[in-house]
Write a protein that holds these residues in place. Structure first.
Motif, PDB file in Angstrom:
ATOM      1  N   GLY B 239      14.474   1.515  -3.352  1.00  0.00           N
ATOM      2  CA  GLY B 239      13.588   0.891  -3.316  1.00  0.00           C
ATOM      3  C   GLY B 239      12.569   0.009  -4.280  1.00  0.00           C
ATOM      4  O   GLY B 239      11.928  -0.903  -4.004  1.00  0.00           O
ATOM      5  N   LEU B 255      14.045  -6.219   0.792  1.00  0.00           N
ATOM      6  CA  LEU B 255      12.703  -5.863   1.248  1.00  0.00           C
ATOM      7  C   LEU B 255      12.454  -4.518   1.300  1.00  0.00           C
ATOM      8  O   LEU B 255      13.361  -3.870   1.507  1.00  0.00           O
ATOM      9  CB  LEU B 255      12.262  -6.693   2.551  1.00  0.00           C
ATOM     10  N   SER B 256      11.515  -3.670   0.708  1.00  0.00           N
ATOM     11  CA  SER B 256      11.500  -2.536   0.576  1.00  0.00           C
ATOM     12  C   SER B 256      10.321  -1.891   2.015  1.00  0.00           C
ATOM     13  O   SER B 256       9.451  -2.556   2.078  1.00  0.00           O
ATOM     14  CB  SER B 256      10.631  -1.910  -0.491  1.00  0.00           C
ATOM     15  N   ALA B 300       7.732  -1.671  10.063  1.00  0.00           N
ATOM     16  CA  ALA B 300       8.164  -3.123   9.881  1.00  0.00           C
ATOM     17  C   ALA B 300       7.621  -3.958   8.778  1.00  0.00           C
ATOM     18  O   ALA B 300       8.419  -4.594   8.160  1.00  0.00           O
ATOM     19  CB  ALA B 300       7.756  -3.918  11.184  1.00  0.00           C
ATOM     20  N   PRO B 301       6.280  -3.571   8.417  1.00  0.00           N
ATOM     21  CA  PRO B 301       5.752  -4.094   7.185  1.00  0.00           C
ATOM     22  C   PRO B 301       6.580  -3.782   5.927  1.00  0.00           C
ATOM     23  O   PRO B 301       6.712  -2.518   5.848  1.00  0.00           O
ATOM     24  CB  PRO B 301       4.256  -3.976   7.334  1.00  0.00           C
ATOM     25  N   VAL B 302       6.751  -4.517   5.090  1.00  0.00           N
ATOM     26  CA  VAL B 302       6.868  -4.250   3.515  1.00  0.00           C
ATOM     27  C   VAL B 302       6.054  -3.316   3.011  1.00  0.00           C
ATOM     28  O   VAL B 302       4.785  -3.721   3.006  1.00  0.00           O
ATOM     29  CB  VAL B 302       6.782  -5.553   2.712  1.00  0.00           C
ATOM     30  N   SER B 303       6.720  -2.150   2.528  1.00  0.00           N
ATOM     31  CA  SER B 303       5.642  -1.209   2.001  1.00  0.00           C
ATOM     32  C   SER B 303       6.376  -0.238   1.052  1.00  0.00           C
ATOM     33  O   SER B 303       7.479  -0.184   1.241  1.00  0.00           O
ATOM     34  CB  SER B 303       4.815  -0.557   2.901  1.00  0.00           C
ATOM     35  N   TYR B 304       5.514   0.126  -0.179  1.00  0.00           N
ATOM     36  CA  TYR B 304       6.016   1.168  -0.928  1.00  0.00           C
ATOM     37  C   TYR B 304       5.474   2.575  -0.587  1.00  0.00           C
ATOM     38  O   TYR B 304       5.628   3.383  -1.441  1.00  0.00           O
ATOM     39  CB  TYR B 304       5.894   0.766  -2.282  1.00  0.00           C
ATOM     40  N   ASP B 305       4.806   2.697   0.433  1.00  0.00           N
ATOM     41  CA  ASP B 305       3.829   3.873   0.610  1.00  0.00           C
ATOM     42  C   ASP B 305       5.058   5.016   1.149  1.00  0.00           C
ATOM     43  O   ASP B 305       5.944   4.665   1.925  1.00  0.00           O
ATOM     44  CB  ASP B 305       2.597   3.561   1.477  1.00  0.00           C
ATOM     45  N   ASN B 309       4.077   5.072   8.906  1.00  0.00           N
ATOM     46  CA  ASN B 309       2.916   4.676  10.208  1.00  0.00           C
ATOM     47  C   ASN B 309       3.406   5.710  11.201  1.00  0.00           C
ATOM     48  O   ASN B 309       4.295   5.949  11.743  1.00  0.00           O
ATOM     49  CB  ASN B 309       3.322   3.290  10.754  1.00  0.00           C
TER      50      ASN B 309
END
Lengths: 88, 416
Positions: B239, B255-256, B300-305, B309
């Motif tokens: 990632g 994309l991560s 769907a959204p790019v995120s490193y968390d 969701n």
């Protein structure tokens, strides 16, 4: 769950929206003049930033307008939203 | 390395198990290595092991920002299969599956590889046609694949709801009998122990903060534990691939996204194979401990968390209840996410870069676990010879410029 601040409708649950990827990627003004590398960069290459990220959202189940959200991609904190007119 | 065997277990058992040593050393970073691998996950450790084992390159360090095996190798749903549609993918995943079949013996470490079969179910006539096409493609590539009727699916997994009056009726499926699951942490630990025994330094809590180059060639890495010179560098950081690549001025088509998984409370054994549904979208198997492991699609959204969701959980559980009404009252024990690195064509990048000596193994997206042995094998070859192995030549970074994409989105049974 994200609370997306639509500039027209106010904050709504992310279920109403479609994520539209990184913002600020303009379509090439003269596509025929691009090299293969430039096309690849436009089509595929992304900053994929860890941290502050400018991105596009579409209010699919609302006003059906595109706008820009600024979000931290590590904490998911929403840092602001703007219309395309605002940011130019 | 202490050999793990029954006689050794008994011998040391009689001495009270007091003389077992740690499976690998806590290495201090040296100032210079022939090869530095960034990322002590499954793919990185496998790369180090095969570099030392097959190519005689043992002056190798594996740098890890956090702890060994704390990334996606410990966060996936442990599924192994090779039923990919396109030739390039089929070849590398099947090569991997063959390595899986003898991996425990190879590493002298029980990775608990269990070939319990992998069932993909279809819910529409078009999906059945696509599955039939994939079975044909798999068989042409020498990969075991069978097309099943609804009755055969029902016989294999009696608890699956195959009645015709459901919202998404099960019209049939495909079965790869050699598919299954492995104990994912053991894969990281086994490769770490075997690589360490061959002289590889595994350095934890060592974050790379910069990549230095001179005359278009990589020279050293700046880390939180000092500068480390390197003849060649392999970035295997899933990632965070874009973050590391950007230190060398390289942009990636990655994309991560968070990919979530869940585990239930343990149950008595109720079904054997891994069951995957692309249309209802869930994949599920029962572990040896009896827990159900569930997963589905990315956020769907790019995120490193690393939370994900809640809607995804809702979706996964709805899909499970649709297919397996018997599980509707099972309680969830844990939920987590990993940051997956998704390429536009859902295929990995195992490749050199515009910078000499700098190589990348990334873009495995939602399905990298099953490829761990093969990925390490071909990446070790790529680093040792400074050119790709025939199996990973199609997975080059410049395919995004030439257009020779390996489009596995939707082609390879979608869900991983």
């Amino acid at each position: 769950m994200l609370l997306i601040p639509c500039p027209w409708c106010g904050p709504r649950e992310d279920d109403e929206f479609t994520f539209g990827g990184e913002a600020d990627i303009p379509r090439p003004a003269d596509p025929a003049a691009l090299t293969d590398e430039q096309w690849a960069d436009y089509l595929f290459m992304r900053d994929n930033r860890r941290g502050h990220h400018r991105e596009q959202w579409y209010h699919t189940a609302g006003c059906r307008r595109w706008f820009i959200v600024e979000r931290d991609t590590v904490t998911n904190e929403i840092l602001g939203a703007s219309t395309y007119g605002d940011s130019q | 390395m202490q050999f793990y065997s029954l006689p050794n277990l008994i011998r040391r058992g009689l001495r009270g198990h007091r003389d077992w040593t740690p499976a690998w050393r806590k290495a201090e970073p040296k100032p210079s290595y022939d090869v530095v691998i960034v990322g002590a996950g499954g793919h990185g450790l496998a790369t180090a092991y095969y570099l030392a084992k097959l190519h005689g390159v043992s002056n190798v360090a594996v740098l890890e920002r956090g702890w060994l095996g704390g990334g996606n190798i410990g966060r996936n749903t442990a599924i192994v299969r090779s039923n990919y549609l396109w030739d390039a993918s089929a070849h590398i995943y099947e090569f991997s599956l063959k390595l899986w079949e003898s991996l425990s013996q190879e590493l002298n470490y029980n990775v608990m590889f269990s070939q319990r079969g992998l069932l993909n179910i279809g819910h529409s006539e078009q999906e059945m046609r696509d599955l039939a096409r994939r079975v044909g493609a798999n068989q042409l590539n020498g990969i075991d694949a069978e097309l099943l009727s609804t009755d055969q699916v029902s016989k294999l997994v009696p608890i699956l709801n195959t009645s015709p009056d459901t919202r998404y009726p099960v019209l049939g499926g495909t079965l790869q009998r050699r598919g299954g699951v492995a104990r994912h942490d053991a894969v990281a630990w086994g490769y770490a122990r075997a690589a360490d025994a061959l002289g590889v330094d595994i350095v934890e809590n060592c974050e790379v903060t910069g990549i230095r180059t001179a005359n278009g060639r990589v020279t050293s890495l700046e880390t939180t534990r000092g500068e480390i010179r390197a003849g060649a560098v392999g970035l295997v950081v899933a990632g965070n691939a874009s973050v590391l690549a950007s230190m060398a001025g390289i942009r990636l088509p990655i994309l991560s996204h968070p990919l979530q998984a869940l585990v239930t409370e343990p149950l008595k054994p109720v079904f054997d194979p891994v069951v995957m549904s692309s249309a209802v979208h869930v994949y599920i198997h029962q572990t040896d401990r009896g827990e159900l492991v569930l997963g589905a699609g990315i956020d769907a959204p790019v995120s490193y968390d690393l939370n994900g969701n809640f809607r995804i959980i809702e979706h996964v559980l709805a899909a499970v209840c649709e297919l397996f009404p018997i599980f509707s009252r099972v309680r969830m024990l844990r939920q987590w996410a990993g940051t997956v690195d998704v390429c536009p064509d859902a295929s990995p990048i195992i490749s050199g870069t515009p910078i000499k000596g700098l190589f990348m193994n990334c873009g495995w997206g939602t399905g990298g676990f099953k490829a761990t042995p093969g990925s390490g094998w071909v990446f070790a070859h790529t680093l040792a010879h400074q050119e790709p192995h025939p199996l990973n030549a199609p997975f080059s970074l410049d395919r995004f410029t030439t257009g020779a994409l390996i489009d596995e989105h939707g082609a390879a049974a979608v869900a991983h």
